[in-house]
Design an enzyme around this catalytic site. Sequence first.
Site, PDB file in Angstrom:
ATOM      1  N   ALA A  27      63.747  62.303 -12.467  1.00  0.00           N
ATOM      2  CA  ALA A  27      64.989  62.180 -11.703  1.00  0.00           C
ATOM      3  C   ALA A  27      65.584  60.784 -11.811  1.00  0.00           C
ATOM      4  O   ALA A  27      66.796  60.608 -11.745  1.00  0.00           O
ATOM      5  CB  ALA A  27      64.727  62.520 -10.238  1.00  0.00           C
TER       6      ALA A  27
ATOM      7  N   GLU B 104      69.575  60.350 -17.744  1.00  0.00           N
ATOM      8  CA  GLU B 104      69.493  61.033 -19.036  1.00  0.00           C
ATOM      9  C   GLU B 104      70.842  61.163 -19.748  1.00  0.00           C
ATOM     10  O   GLU B 104      70.912  61.170 -20.963  1.00  0.00           O
ATOM     11  CB  GLU B 104      68.855  62.418 -18.862  1.00  0.00           C
ATOM     12  CG  GLU B 104      69.649  63.424 -18.055  1.00  0.00           C
ATOM     13  CD  GLU B 104      69.555  63.171 -16.574  1.00  0.00           C
ATOM     14  OE1 GLU B 104      70.466  63.579 -15.849  1.00  0.00           O
ATOM     15  OE2 GLU B 104      68.592  62.529 -16.144  1.00  0.00           O
TER      16      GLU B 104
ATOM     17  N   ASP C  92     102.495  37.366 -31.827  1.00  0.00           N
ATOM     18  CA  ASP C  92     103.614  36.924 -32.653  1.00  0.00           C
ATOM     19  C   ASP C  92     104.911  37.369 -31.985  1.00  0.00           C
ATOM     20  O   ASP C  92     104.963  38.423 -31.344  1.00  0.00           O
ATOM     21  CB  ASP C  92     103.538  37.552 -34.050  1.00  0.00           C
ATOM     22  CG  ASP C  92     102.338  37.051 -34.835  1.00  0.00           C
ATOM     23  OD1 ASP C  92     102.091  35.844 -34.803  1.00  0.00           O
ATOM     24  OD2 ASP C  92     101.660  37.874 -35.468  1.00  0.00           O
TER      25      ASP C  92
ATOM     26  N   ASP D 276      99.722  39.585 -39.016  1.00  0.00           N
ATOM     27  CA  ASP D 276     100.166  40.532 -40.033  1.00  0.00           C
ATOM     28  C   ASP D 276      99.943  40.040 -41.458  1.00  0.00           C
ATOM     29  O   ASP D 276      99.905  40.832 -42.386  1.00  0.00           O
ATOM     30  CB  ASP D 276     101.640  40.897 -39.834  1.00  0.00           C
ATOM     31  CG  ASP D 276     102.540  39.667 -39.754  1.00  0.00           C
ATOM     32  OD1 ASP D 276     102.086  38.570 -40.163  1.00  0.00           O
ATOM     33  OD2 ASP D 276     103.682  39.787 -39.287  1.00  0.00           O
TER      34      ASP D 276
ATOM     35  N   ASP E 291      96.379  35.366 -41.778  1.00  0.00           N
ATOM     36  CA  ASP E 291      96.042  35.580 -40.368  1.00  0.00           C
ATOM     37  C   ASP E 291      94.625  36.112 -40.196  1.00  0.00           C
ATOM     38  O   ASP E 291      94.107  36.161 -39.078  1.00  0.00           O
ATOM     39  CB  ASP E 291      97.015  36.583 -39.732  1.00  0.00           C
ATOM     40  CG  ASP E 291      98.391  35.989 -39.501  1.00  0.00           C
ATOM     41  OD1 ASP E 291      98.474  34.755 -39.346  1.00  0.00           O
ATOM     42  OD2 ASP E 291      99.376  36.743 -39.489  1.00  0.00           O
TER      43      ASP E 291
ATOM     44  N   ASN F 282      70.279  60.254  -7.986  1.00  0.00           N
ATOM     45  CA  ASN F 282      68.859  60.018  -8.255  1.00  0.00           C
ATOM     46  C   ASN F 282      68.172  59.398  -7.035  1.00  0.00           C
ATOM     47  O   ASN F 282      67.034  59.750  -6.690  1.00  0.00           O
ATOM     48  CB  ASN F 282      68.686  59.099  -9.467  1.00  0.00           C
ATOM     49  CG  ASN F 282      69.101  59.772 -10.760  1.00  0.00           C
ATOM     50  OD1 ASN F 282      69.356  60.966 -10.793  1.00  0.00           O
ATOM     51  ND2 ASN F 282      69.172  59.008 -11.832  1.00  0.00           N
TER      52      ASN F 282
ATOM     53  N   GLU G  84      67.347  61.970  -4.263  1.00  0.00           N
ATOM     54  CA  GLU G  84      66.147  62.769  -4.531  1.00  0.00           C
ATOM     55  C   GLU G  84      64.876  61.980  -4.243  1.00  0.00           C
ATOM     56  O   GLU G  84      63.925  62.486  -3.623  1.00  0.00           O
ATOM     57  CB  GLU G  84      66.180  63.252  -5.984  1.00  0.00           C
ATOM     58  CG  GLU G  84      67.334  64.234  -6.255  1.00  0.00           C
ATOM     59  CD  GLU G  84      67.810  64.218  -7.698  1.00  0.00           C
ATOM     60  OE1 GLU G  84      67.113  63.610  -8.552  1.00  0.00           O
ATOM     61  OE2 GLU G  84      68.875  64.799  -7.983  1.00  0.00           O
TER      62      GLU G  84
ATOM     63  N   ASN H  16      68.850  67.701 -11.079  1.00  0.00           N
ATOM     64  CA  ASN H  16      69.057  66.606 -12.024  1.00  0.00           C
ATOM     65  C   ASN H  16      69.628  67.070 -13.356  1.00  0.00           C
ATOM     66  O   ASN H  16      70.481  66.396 -13.949  1.00  0.00           O
ATOM     67  CB  ASN H  16      67.712  65.894 -12.253  1.00  0.00           C
ATOM     68  CG  ASN H  16      67.896  64.414 -12.496  1.00  0.00           C
ATOM     69  OD1 ASN H  16      68.717  63.786 -11.849  1.00  0.00           O
ATOM     70  ND2 ASN H  16      67.142  63.860 -13.430  1.00  0.00           N
TER      71      ASN H  16
ATOM     72  N   ASP I  65      74.017  68.314 -11.324  1.00  0.00           N
ATOM     73  CA  ASP I  65      74.726  67.025 -11.357  1.00  0.00           C
ATOM     74  C   ASP I  65      75.375  66.689 -12.698  1.00  0.00           C
ATOM     75  O   ASP I  65      76.345  65.932 -12.746  1.00  0.00           O
ATOM     76  CB  ASP I  65      73.753  65.880 -11.016  1.00  0.00           C
ATOM     77  CG  ASP I  65      73.276  65.950  -9.583  1.00  0.00           C
ATOM     78  OD1 ASP I  65      73.940  66.620  -8.782  1.00  0.00           O
ATOM     79  OD2 ASP I  65      72.230  65.339  -9.282  1.00  0.00           O
TER      80      ASP I  65
END
Length: 894
Positions: free
Chosen positions: A285, A289, A331, A631, A635, A697, A700, A725, A729
């Site tokens: 739990a 995950e 720019d 551009d 640069d 979590n 629990e 879990n 959820d």
Amino acid sequence: MQNLDKKPYEYSEQEILEKLSTDGKEGLSTEEAQKRFDEFGANTITSGSKVSAWKILLANLNNIIVYLLMVAGAVAFIMGDTVEGIAIIIAILIAVLSGFISEYKAQKSVESLQNMVKTTAKVIRGGSLTEIESSGLVIGDLVYIEEGDSITIDGRLTITKNFATNESALTGESEAINKETAVIHDQDVPIGDRKNMVHAGTAATRGNAYAIVTGTGMNSELGRISSMIEGEEQSDTPLEKQLNTLGKSLMLISFAVATIVTIVGIITGRELYEMIKIGIILAIAAVPEALPAVSTITLALGMRTMANHNALVKSLPAVETLGSTTVICTDKTGTLTENQMTVTHMHLTNGSVYTVSGKGYEPKGTFSNKDGEIDLAEHVSLQEFMLAGAFSSNATLVKEEAYSIVGDPTEGALVVLGKKASIDRKEKEAGEWERIGEIPFDSKAKYMATAYQQNNGEKTLFIKGAPDVLIDMCEMDQKEKQSLQEANDTLAGEGLRVLAVGKISEYQGDGSEQAMQEALKQGFTILGLAGIIDPPREDVKQAIKEAREAGIRVIMITGDHPKTAGIIAGRIGMDVSGEVITGKEMDQMSEDELAKKIKNTSIFARVSPENKLQIVRALNIDEEITAMTGDGVNDAPALNGADIGVAMGIRGTEVAKEASDMILTDDRFSTIVDAVREGRVIFDNIEKFIYFLFSCNFIEIFVVFVSIILGMPMPILALQILWLNLVVDVLPAMSLAWEPREPGVMKRKPRDPKRGIVNRSFAMGVFADGALISLGALAVFMIAIASGWGESVAQTITFTTMAFGQLAHIFNVREKESFGLDRSILKNRFLILALIISIFLQLFAIYVPLLNRVLGTTALNGTQWLFVLAGSILPLLVIQTYRTIRARIKNPES
């Protein structure tokens, strides 16, 4: 077309044309090009699949959750609990497949977005210059390459003009290599010594050239190298690293809690098998995950949203960084302005002043002086000025649905000006004028020159460039120079971009760059100045206001005169309280001096690409998170040095695009602000997901821990925790990736990237919310036991209360400052669907007989449901009441 029996560089220009059945001026016909494309395929480098389904599946199998579930399953089978063992195997499949499917789809989405970044090439087919995707080039094509272009083919050069390339990607040598067309007679010549060849993977750094394509795709040098090496493993993004570290820390804490719970349970007389199961399930739990999958999904969705808003983000780390941006260096031309350059004023050296009407690139307009509209035939000096402007440019005016410019927009303004006076460079070059030489524009020199020869043998050199540079270079008396400088200041003071145009009437040299440079050193005459208007984009003022409200500084960088820069900045709502710093002034400063100055400066004028890199480094000293636009080929260092390099998709060179992290397909400043906003939304949504998951979590763990400490019966079973879990959820948590932005997302300061996701206030919130929801579940459990309903019913009530309480908690998480059950939920249909599915799954767990046996649940009656609803909704009301009171204390006037 014949096969080449020796290396392309061993053939003369004429020989390579004959071998490949092409034309050195007209190129291939469209039909022949299509035929060769069908025969030889696209000009692309084949690589292994970026997304390996097997790798993702194995990564999901090689997971702490899977290992823990395997242990729990093995214990169940050993203890003879076959039903529970099978249930755990099913849980393993759910954990692995849900992670695999979500991550695979997200990675595929990222890959498809990255493939949207296309490289283009200029090719002559049927005598016409056109721009196509480089994947469409074929052997025998005649390509035109100029400064800033990425080279995507191998080709034999036929014409070069001061042309050089950077071949470091193939040779490792960073210095530019000068190119020529002479035949190389040696058979085995290293790539760096093939002076008459260009190769895929390199870039043009100076001048321009024409080349015949001799190798494409995997048959190019780059393709051959690519086929010999394997792709690198993609490293985790900074956010993923942070999440991984967070997950590991949480697991360690949770394992400790699970161990303590198990030991305490055994000491207090609980059944050994049940406590081992509870310990393992609590450890499961605690493992977040879905964390990797959700972060990838959220970032990929952000990339998709940005792409829909004309910002192609090339990597996941760039998406993360955008949300932390503190400074945008942009720019002026084409980003803050429309990039529709139009000459409106002309100030000649003889003192004559003219205006011309018209808008954009349409070649229509009337010429006037102080006395009104004029007859051009009576103004020879003006015609001479406009001819010089058009002849010292390479841009071309084309008309498809509307008029547009191929090439530099500033040059385009001079070309259009000439067309308004019936001066067409292309027509004159096809007649009595022949271009014999060129000095390409250079960002350091700030000018461009061309040499022409007429049919009668007379030669003329034309030049255009920055007024202050040309005024210093020219051969004119001081009074004339002073007059031109005053005119330059006047035009710049009106917010116009200014170019000087000049010539050498009786040029005696040839077309070589050296001869032209020598002639310019001896002196030339400036004919006059052109004042060019480029109006600000309509949306830029609002975008700058939004950026400033979000705590983001906007710095304008331009090659314009300081006065022009200041006036334009004022018009678009920028901070103009500080001084304007020029490139020359920056060249004389140290990085530390510039870092101090830049704190109070938002406008930089007469800036070179090297100066842009200085600005980035100065901002880095103050640890600013900088987005820098660019551009040009020069640069690239600044784009690389910035936290977010932003290239222009319309006018940007291919080199700039490759060096960038993000490409604007519309070249608009407002698109950068949109991308920053989306970056903030992305991080908010990941943070909401983590908060929701950790809270659930914690609920629990808290329920089990408190029940053991207080010596209560176990309020929830191991498989019920697993169900919460992995089933209840997960979908609502993942649906938070689609959350719309909150109203105040651009009203707060940028996020500090050094600040961890879990800080003190975050942890306290998780603890407080989790504890309240847990108390609701424990309260109904105790009432159920006291009511004599039996342990199985009490556990089912607690199990369902926790499920509904955690689902209701999503409304605490959705919005930071208000209640999340409002109209905005309609914008996230995935959340609505996820909640409906989770509710039905929980009902199945209670009322489906098979699940009753597996999960240890029993059907509930109406009275029992009232306790479930009270236990799940009351904590929600308490949390919202507390937040409302806290908000009013913070902002009593609201």
